[in-house]
Design a protein around this motif. Sequence first.
Motif, short mmCIF file in Angstrom:
data_model
loop_
_atom_site.label_atom_id
_atom_site.label_comp_id
_atom_site.label_asym_id
_atom_site.label_seq_id
_atom_site.Cartn_x
_atom_site.Cartn_y
_atom_site.Cartn_z
N ASP A 233 -20.74 -20.79 -103.96
CA ASP A 233 -20.40 -20.80 -102.55
C ASP A 233 -21.21 -19.73 -101.84
O ASP A 233 -21.24 -18.57 -102.28
CB ASP A 233 -18.90 -20.53 -102.38
N PRO A 234 -21.91 -20.06 -100.75
CA PRO A 234 -22.81 -19.10 -100.12
C PRO A 234 -22.12 -17.91 -99.48
O PRO A 234 -22.77 -16.89 -99.22
CB PRO A 234 -23.54 -19.94 -99.07
N TYR A 235 -20.81 -18.03 -99.23
CA TYR A 235 -20.10 -16.90 -98.62
C TYR A 235 -19.32 -16.10 -99.67
O TYR A 235 -19.44 -14.87 -99.74
CB TYR A 235 -19.13 -17.38 -97.54
N THR A 236 -18.55 -16.77 -100.51
CA THR A 236 -17.69 -16.06 -101.46
C THR A 236 -18.36 -15.80 -102.81
O THR A 236 -17.94 -14.92 -103.55
CB THR A 236 -16.40 -16.86 -101.72
N GLY A 237 -19.38 -16.58 -103.15
CA GLY A 237 -19.99 -16.48 -104.46
C GLY A 237 -19.23 -17.24 -105.54
O GLY A 237 -19.60 -17.22 -106.71
N GLN A 238 -18.15 -17.93 -105.18
CA GLN A 238 -17.38 -18.70 -106.16
C GLN A 238 -18.26 -19.76 -106.83
O GLN A 238 -19.15 -20.33 -106.20
CB GLN A 238 -16.21 -19.40 -105.49
N LEU A 239 -17.99 -20.01 -108.11
CA LEU A 239 -18.68 -21.05 -108.84
C LEU A 239 -17.95 -22.37 -108.64
O LEU A 239 -16.75 -22.46 -108.92
CB LEU A 239 -18.75 -20.72 -110.32
#
Length: 262
Positions: A233-239
């Motif tokens: 995710d480009p905002y949270t970095g979540q995979l």
Amino acid sequence: MMISFSTRVEHYPQLKSPMDLAKKRAEEQEPEGLVIWADEILKAVGRHGRTWSANKGGMWISLILRPSLPVHEGPRLNYLASWTLLQTLKPYFQDREEKPTLKWPNDIVVGKKNQKLAGILTWAHGKKDLEYLIWGIGVNISNALPESFEYHGVHKREDLATRLCDWNGDAKVEKLLFEFLNQLEEEYGKWQDPDFLTSRIQDLAENCSTLGQWVRLYINEEDYMEGIARRMDPYTGQLVIERDGKEKAYFAGDCFHLREPE
């Protein structure tokens, strides 16, 4: 105001855990920017309470940060450590075909087997807002590696870890340490720009060997998810992992690259 990490380094020949000492100093209201550097770690505690040690010859540090952020925003800032470490390591591979990459969420790996070269462990303290954040960073340089590992069915040392000296004979602990700290000073001074962290997460995604892989993500010691790692995710970095046409995003976990089942 720019924080000078490179001028506030405490060096110890041996510590039980640099992270534990950093926590103690943070609780004593040590200002941000302190770096605890140990030549050898005797008994540190990692994810899920696993204990580990580290031999002399690697870079083992913990840093105290006090960013003005809500607790839930802390994980975004952690990707800044991963990006800075990755950029610090890349020049050591300039004459190599294989380059270091991010194995989500916080390992730096290299080689066709995605062998672990470095890793980052974080500790956040605070209820609503962060009181302090600690980054524990380790890089295998010339240290002796354990003869074997036993974690989720992986037992062979050569399947999991590598050292920087195996790729570049000029690698030295102190040199790498201050290269990293100097670069971190520049990066950390920009994090309050609302678009800066998002851009760094996107940069990491472009250097992430996990994406496109069939992965097994351990949420805890027993529960895991398997599927294709589609994106960060480009905002949270979540995979974001896809399985059977459905996608789900994850903040953290122990990630292994697998072959897709037939």
